[in-house]
Write a protein that holds these residues in place. Sequence first.
Motif, PDB file in Angstrom:
ATOM      1  N   GLY A 234       0.820  -1.202   0.000  1.00 33.72           N
ATOM      2  CA  GLY A 234       0.000   0.000   0.000  1.00 33.72           C
ATOM      3  C   GLY A 234       0.854   1.253   0.000  1.00 33.72           C
ATOM      4  N   ASP A 235       0.181   2.411  -0.043  1.00 33.48           N
ATOM      5  CA  ASP A 235       0.883   3.688  -0.143  1.00 33.48           C
ATOM      6  C   ASP A 235       1.441   4.183   1.186  1.00 33.48           C
ATOM      7  N   GLU A 236       1.179   3.488   2.276  1.00 35.57           N
ATOM      8  CA  GLU A 236       1.560   4.001   3.584  1.00 35.57           C
ATOM      9  C   GLU A 236       3.058   4.249   3.703  1.00 35.57           C
ATOM     10  N   ASN A 237       3.878   3.395   3.070  1.00 36.13           N
ATOM     11  CA  ASN A 237       5.324   3.568   3.178  1.00 36.13           C
ATOM     12  C   ASN A 237       5.774   4.885   2.568  1.00 36.13           C
ATOM     13  N   ALA A 238       5.116   5.287   1.479  1.00 33.83           N
ATOM     14  CA  ALA A 238       5.425   6.587   0.879  1.00 33.83           C
ATOM     15  C   ALA A 238       5.096   7.707   1.852  1.00 33.83           C
ATOM     16  N   TYR A 239       3.979   7.586   2.573  1.00 32.70           N
ATOM     17  CA  TYR A 239       3.601   8.621   3.530  1.00 32.70           C
ATOM     18  C   TYR A 239       4.576   8.670   4.705  1.00 32.70           C
ATOM     19  N   TYR A 240       5.068   7.507   5.136  1.00 32.06           N
ATOM     20  CA  TYR A 240       6.075   7.490   6.203  1.00 32.06           C
ATOM     21  C   TYR A 240       7.319   8.268   5.779  1.00 32.06           C
TER      22      TYR A 240
ATOM     23  N   MET B 190       7.538  10.551   3.443  1.00 35.62           N
ATOM     24  CA  MET B 190       7.197  11.967   3.335  1.00 35.62           C
ATOM     25  C   MET B 190       7.217  12.641   4.708  1.00 35.62           C
ATOM     26  N   ALA B 191       6.765  11.907   5.726  1.00 30.90           N
ATOM     27  CA  ALA B 191       6.824  12.446   7.091  1.00 30.90           C
ATOM     28  C   ALA B 191       8.273  12.680   7.508  1.00 30.90           C
ATOM     29  N   ARG B 192       9.162  11.786   7.092  1.00 30.77           N
ATOM     30  CA  ARG B 192      10.589  11.986   7.364  1.00 30.77           C
ATOM     31  C   ARG B 192      11.093  13.253   6.681  1.00 30.77           C
ATOM     32  N   LEU B 193      10.724  13.448   5.412  1.00 29.45           N
ATOM     33  CA  LEU B 193      11.136  14.659   4.703  1.00 29.45           C
ATOM     34  C   LEU B 193      10.623  15.908   5.403  1.00 29.45           C
ATOM     35  N   MET B 194       9.361  15.878   5.836  1.00 32.22           N
ATOM     36  CA  MET B 194       8.778  17.022   6.532  1.00 32.22           C
ATOM     37  C   MET B 194       9.501  17.289   7.849  1.00 32.22           C
ATOM     38  N   SER B 195       9.857  16.233   8.559  1.00 31.89           N
ATOM     39  CA  SER B 195      10.570  16.400   9.836  1.00 31.89           C
ATOM     40  C   SER B 195      11.970  16.965   9.623  1.00 31.89           C
ATOM     41  N   GLN B 196      12.495  16.842   8.400  1.00 35.85           N
ATOM     42  CA  GLN B 196      13.806  17.391   8.062  1.00 35.85           C
ATOM     43  C   GLN B 196      13.725  18.819   7.543  1.00 35.85           C
ATOM     44  N   GLY B 197      12.509  19.363   7.487  1.00 32.78           N
ATOM     45  CA  GLY B 197      12.349  20.749   7.066  1.00 32.78           C
ATOM     46  C   GLY B 197      11.851  20.940   5.649  1.00 32.78           C
ATOM     47  N   LYS B 198      11.663  19.872   4.897  1.00 30.79           N
ATOM     48  CA  LYS B 198      11.109  20.000   3.560  1.00 30.79           C
ATOM     49  C   LYS B 198       9.586  20.097   3.635  1.00 30.79           C
ATOM     50  N   LEU B 199       8.987  20.604   2.582  1.00 30.89           N
ATOM     51  CA  LEU B 199       7.546  20.851   2.586  1.00 30.89           C
ATOM     52  C   LEU B 199       6.867  20.109   1.443  1.00 30.89           C
ATOM     53  N   CYS B 200       5.767  19.456   1.763  1.00 34.66           N
ATOM     54  CA  CYS B 200       4.941  18.876   0.712  1.00 34.66           C
ATOM     55  C   CYS B 200       4.415  20.007  -0.166  1.00 34.66           C
TER      56      CYS B 200
ATOM     57  N   TYR C 282       6.356  11.052  13.518  1.00 31.74           N
ATOM     58  CA  TYR C 282       7.724  10.720  13.129  1.00 31.74           C
ATOM     59  C   TYR C 282       8.724  11.590  13.894  1.00 31.74           C
ATOM     60  N   SER C 283       8.393  12.851  14.093  1.00 31.74           N
ATOM     61  CA  SER C 283       9.301  13.759  14.796  1.00 31.74           C
ATOM     62  C   SER C 283       9.519  13.324  16.233  1.00 31.74           C
ATOM     63  N   ILE C 284       8.501  12.729  16.829  1.00 30.89           N
ATOM     64  CA  ILE C 284       8.597  12.300  18.230  1.00 30.89           C
ATOM     65  C   ILE C 284       9.248  10.923  18.348  1.00 30.89           C
ATOM     66  N   PHE C 285       8.807   9.978  17.520  1.00 29.31           N
ATOM     67  CA  PHE C 285       9.219   8.581  17.675  1.00 29.31           C
ATOM     68  C   PHE C 285      10.230   8.109  16.635  1.00 29.31           C
ATOM     69  N   GLY C 286      10.454   8.899  15.572  1.00 27.98           N
ATOM     70  CA  GLY C 286      11.292   8.411  14.498  1.00 27.98           C
ATOM     71  C   GLY C 286      10.583   7.325  13.715  1.00 27.98           C
ATOM     72  N   PHE C 287      11.354   6.529  12.990  1.00 25.10           N
ATOM     73  CA  PHE C 287      10.743   5.462  12.202  1.00 25.10           C
ATOM     74  C   PHE C 287      10.468   4.255  13.101  1.00 25.10           C
ATOM     75  N   GLN C 288       9.344   4.343  13.819  1.00 30.27           N
ATOM     76  CA  GLN C 288       8.867   3.251  14.659  1.00 30.27           C
ATOM     77  C   GLN C 288       7.535   2.791  14.080  1.00 30.27           C
ATOM     78  N   ILE C 289       7.516   1.594  13.515  1.00 29.50           N
ATOM     79  CA  ILE C 289       6.366   1.145  12.743  1.00 29.50           C
ATOM     80  C   ILE C 289       5.095   1.103  13.585  1.00 29.50           C
TER      81      ILE C 289
END
Length: 468
Positions: free
Chosen positions: A36-42, A44-54, A74-81
Amino acid sequence: MQMKSWFLKLQWPILILVGAGFIWAKTFGFHYTVGGDENAYYYMARLMSQGKLCYRDFFFAHPPFQLILLTLTYSIFGFQIIALKLTAVLPVLAGAGFIYHWFWKQEKGLAGIFFLIIFLFNYELLKITTHPFGLNLTAFFLMLSLYYFLEDRAIQSGIFWGCAAMTGLYALPWGLVPLGYYIFRGGRNRNPLRFISGFLIIFGGVNALCIILFGDGYITPVYIYHFLKPRGTELISDIYIRVMRRNLLIFFLPFLYLWGPWTGKRTAVLAAVIIYLIFLGALNPLFTQYFMLPLPFLSFLGAVGMTAIIERFNSRRQRVTALAAAVILLAGFSGDDIFRYLKHEAGTGFETAEQCRKYIMDNSEEGDLIFGHVTTTPLLALMTNREIALDMVDTNHMRFKAGLLDIEEVLERLKGEERLKLFIIQESRFWLDPHFQSYLSRYGPGTVFDEPRERIIIYDLSRQNDPN
């Protein structure tokens, strides 16, 4: 029928017990998946937490609220599934809790219990809430809007309708129901204005801000893109039949509402079901996860109908017998739905995750880029702390077929990425396109990882074939 004092004390213990059972069932979905598309959203959340913008730095095809929630997580927990998966589970449970609480306020605690069980333990909801597609958050805000509509608080209902629409535009049809009720049945002429005002505060305000900040970078992916998508290959009627067959109870129980109290607002919920079923039938392509939207309303009607049938009996013995039959019915269907859901989850894991991760770690270094399939590449990038070339996370074939991306143009841009090391595809028709295959043939054969659905193939772009 007035509730007994001892029964009133069970409101919150029952909610906790049912909620715990729901979360237990969902733990079987707390695993990696490439379906599914969820991995792409994860990612994207990483990119946003790094300061990039959708909308500015990368393509995102939906309004921003879902991605904001994932970014905060993601900002709080990082990549925790588990934490990321819970963004699909907890909002649905919280929204159900509001409707459950409303039933108890109406002294209809039994209907509230029925609602929880019908809603939370039907197969479709159990399956959908494994994946943070965004529709789960949409459903949460829809249930809040429904709650405040039932409470006759028009502005709050409108505000949460706006929030729902800013997680998914498919929430928009719900607004026809409260607005129609307020105009024709509400009795207070200011309620339509309050409802629309509440909606526009959120929907109008957020859209205006995004258009000002991102312009076409927002309008095209969020609005225009969805009209450019190619039509699905499966008949809409076949999708309806498949969904109804595997969720018989939730589609059957609303018919019991015919024996229930036809109050204005409860009948408005029936209108919401009809509107959504018509709306979904008009969508093409139609995906089964879209049926998340009518589920709260179907469950509401089913709970009201079951309670009404029980209350029609005069003697205590008859009511107890009817209640026992209802409990057996719900237990049987819910148990079967849970069993089928667990069987489904058992077949959705990423079986070669560790092998793929090890291959990437062994054949690339931190700072190298990877690129490829929309569901596989983002997950592997997160698992290996690699970055995706061009920040092109969403490589869904529909973007290409809609004309928003061109294969040759993308491949030409990738040639300029000196750090690009690995190209990851799944063995699907799109990635077997001659343009991709011609490009990858210079680096093949790739390393194959066998998955139950589609094989994953990773090409090492540093190993260019000898043209001779």
